[in-house]
Design a protein around this motif. Structure first.
Motif, PDB file in Angstrom:
ATOM      1  N   GLU A 316      34.063  26.965  48.246  1.00 37.23           N
ATOM      2  CA  GLU A 316      32.976  27.954  48.369  1.00 37.23           C
ATOM      3  C   GLU A 316      33.280  29.201  47.548  1.00 37.23           C
ATOM      4  O   GLU A 316      32.425  29.690  46.791  1.00 37.23           O
ATOM      5  CB  GLU A 316      32.800  28.314  49.844  1.00 37.23           C
ATOM      6  N   LYS A 317      34.500  29.712  47.675  1.00 40.04           N
ATOM      7  CA  LYS A 317      34.856  30.954  46.986  1.00 40.04           C
ATOM      8  C   LYS A 317      34.979  30.745  45.475  1.00 40.04           C
ATOM      9  O   LYS A 317      34.611  31.624  44.685  1.00 40.04           O
ATOM     10  CB  LYS A 317      36.169  31.509  47.552  1.00 40.04           C
ATOM     11  N   LEU A 318      35.475  29.593  45.056  1.00 44.64           N
ATOM     12  CA  LEU A 318      35.562  29.318  43.619  1.00 44.64           C
ATOM     13  C   LEU A 318      34.173  29.140  43.015  1.00 44.64           C
ATOM     14  O   LEU A 318      33.922  29.551  41.871  1.00 44.64           O
ATOM     15  CB  LEU A 318      36.411  28.068  43.369  1.00 44.64           C
ATOM     16  N   THR A 319      33.280  28.532  43.771  1.00 44.20           N
ATOM     17  CA  THR A 319      31.902  28.358  43.290  1.00 44.20           C
ATOM     18  C   THR A 319      31.219  29.715  43.123  1.00 44.20           C
ATOM     19  O   THR A 319      30.497  29.953  42.143  1.00 44.20           O
ATOM     20  CB  THR A 319      31.111  27.469  44.261  1.00 44.20           C
ATOM     21  N   GLU A 320      31.450  30.619  44.081  1.00 42.96           N
ATOM     22  CA  GLU A 320      30.907  31.979  43.963  1.00 42.96           C
ATOM     23  C   GLU A 320      31.507  32.696  42.759  1.00 42.96           C
ATOM     24  O   GLU A 320      30.798  33.411  42.037  1.00 42.96           O
ATOM     25  CB  GLU A 320      31.209  32.770  45.236  1.00 42.96           C
ATOM     26  N   LEU A 384      43.669  35.329  46.406  1.00 43.33           N
ATOM     27  CA  LEU A 384      43.608  34.581  45.152  1.00 43.33           C
ATOM     28  C   LEU A 384      42.380  34.978  44.348  1.00 43.33           C
ATOM     29  O   LEU A 384      42.476  35.246  43.138  1.00 43.33           O
ATOM     30  CB  LEU A 384      43.557  33.070  45.450  1.00 43.33           C
ATOM     31  N   ILE A 385      41.226  34.987  44.985  1.00 50.29           N
ATOM     32  CA  ILE A 385      39.980  35.283  44.292  1.00 50.29           C
ATOM     33  C   ILE A 385      40.008  36.683  43.689  1.00 50.29           C
ATOM     34  O   ILE A 385      39.591  36.888  42.538  1.00 50.29           O
ATOM     35  CB  ILE A 385      38.775  35.129  45.243  1.00 50.29           C
ATOM     36  N   GLU A 386      40.517  37.649  44.431  1.00 51.69           N
ATOM     37  CA  GLU A 386      40.605  39.023  43.909  1.00 51.69           C
ATOM     38  C   GLU A 386      41.511  39.106  42.695  1.00 51.69           C
ATOM     39  O   GLU A 386      41.210  39.814  41.729  1.00 51.69           O
ATOM     40  CB  GLU A 386      41.082  39.973  45.007  1.00 51.69           C
TER      41      GLU A 386
END
Length: 392
Positions: A316-320, A384-386
């Motif tokens: 979900e977060k990688l797709t965003e 990770l995302i940040e």
């Protein structure tokens, strides 16, 4: 000022790795620290090895206890941990017999030998293998022979003959290569080094049916994608089918160098016999204590369910992130083995991530591979995302 750890390594080691200028010293949870005390979020896990993270007290205590008892004994004798480790692995692999090795490459070698010996004992005259394009099975001569990557293969040719390569997820291309000399088809249910490519269900089931119909063995390389990483204990279990032989390593020992290949009872009874195969260190008391304890923790903590939850959140977060970041071309993978295909240089991104305190690795030249410890939580994915936002 030159780093003495780096200088000693440069002077003493054969130059087969282009190492990053970081000296890792210790780990805790899902973080590692370099010799200067800098903290890194680890989404590489020693290339999908450190499944339980770092500093797991129960795991460490089990190994310390085994060190005080017996580290090594010859396979000419039984020991107190090999049977327990074997039963644990057979329970989660759904196989019947297992052989312990020192590494994943050795597990592949054993799997190939078992397939050849099975054909020999059955007097079928079969000896050839079908492998997949974009595959990676190891760097020894046998494993390299079934690895489709010219840069790895060319300097060491001629390799073992009788190997052909089909297109991954193209069942017709496999069928076209089958002959009366084909003894086994080897594939990764999810290709790691090849770019995080996931097998289609129809492809996996089609391979199984083809092997059954033609009297061919199906070998699954689960060295990187196995041991909980896709949300089932082994990736083939996502497909409702079953191979004849499985190769595994990496996460089964949580950092201790151990591999294994497992097989059905039919293969075991009709392939390797005393004198056919062996290893000095494989299955010694120390590594088997590591395997037994790792499986115990996996089962008790229900880690596969945790991977399913964290894998869905990571997707979900990688797709965003992809929607917000023009440098991401594709997100792919399953569970906690996922890839980000970029339209910018991956090497530069990995270097930038290091400066931000993030360990990531590549899969081929255009994919960032994410294979963290399986004990990560949502807060680590958010971190990770940040960090990725800063380097993509």
């Amino acid at each position: 000022m030159k780093n003495p750890y780096i200088e000693d390594a440069k002077m003493g080691l054969v130059h087969t790795y282009n190492r990053f200028p970081v000296v890792l010293e210790k780990g805790e949870g899902v973080y590692v620290y370099d010799a200067e005390g800098k903290k890194y979020l680890d989404f590489a896990a020693g290339i999908a090895v450190s499944s339980l993270g770092y500093g797991n007290k129960e795991f460490n205590d089990a190994l310390k206890m085994q060190i005080d008892c017996l580290i090594h004994s010859s396979n000419l004798y039984y020991n107190t941990t090999c049977g327990k480790a074997a039963q644990a692995l057979l329970r989660v692999t759904q196989m019947d017999r297992v052989f312990f090795t020192n590494s994943g490459t050795e597990a592949i070698e054993g799997a190939l030998k078992a397939a050849r010996k099975y054909a020999y004992k059955k007097r079928t005259g079969r000896y050839e293998f079908i492998a997949m394009k974009d595959s990676f099975h190891g760097r020894s001569m046998g494993a390299l022979s079934v690895t489709e990557h010219e840069a790895y293969r060319t300097p060491f040719e001629p390799l073992i003959p009788g190997v052909s390569f089909a297109e991954y997820n193209n069942l017709d291309s496999v069928r076209e290569l089958v002959t009366d000399r084909t003894c086994a088809i080897i594939l990764e249910p999810l290709q790691g080094e090849g770019g995080i490519n996931t097998a289609d269900e129809a492809f996996m089931k089609g391979i199984r049916k083809l092997c059954t119909d033609e009297g061919i063995l199906m070998i699954c390389d689960e060295i990187q994608c196995g041991m909980g990483r896709t949300g089932t204990m082994f990736a083939w279990q996502n497909y409702g089918t079953k191979p004849d032989i499985i190769a595994m390593a990496k996460a089964i020992g949580n950092g201790v160098p151990v591999g294994a290949f497992a097989m059905t009872e039919d293969i075991a009874r009709n392939s390797l016999e005393p004198g056919d195969h062996g290893t000095t260190y494989g299955g010694n008391p120390f590594v088997c204590a590591a395997v037994a304890k790792t499986v115990e923790i996996f089962e008790r903590e229900k880690l596969t369910g945790h991977v399913q939850e964290m894998g869905a959140y990571l997707t979900e977060k990688l797709t965003e992130l992809k929607a917000a970041c023009g440098s991401i071309a594709e997100v792919r993978g399953r569970g906690l083995i996922q890839g980000i295909r970029l339209n910018k240089p991956v090497a530069e991104t990995i270097q930038a991530a290091l400066r931000e305190g993030l360990l990531i690795i590549s899969a081929r030249s255009d994919v960032i591979r994410l294979v963290p410890p399986l004990v990560i939580e949502k807060e680590h994915i958010d971190e990770l995302i940040e960090k990725l936002k800063k380097v993509l």
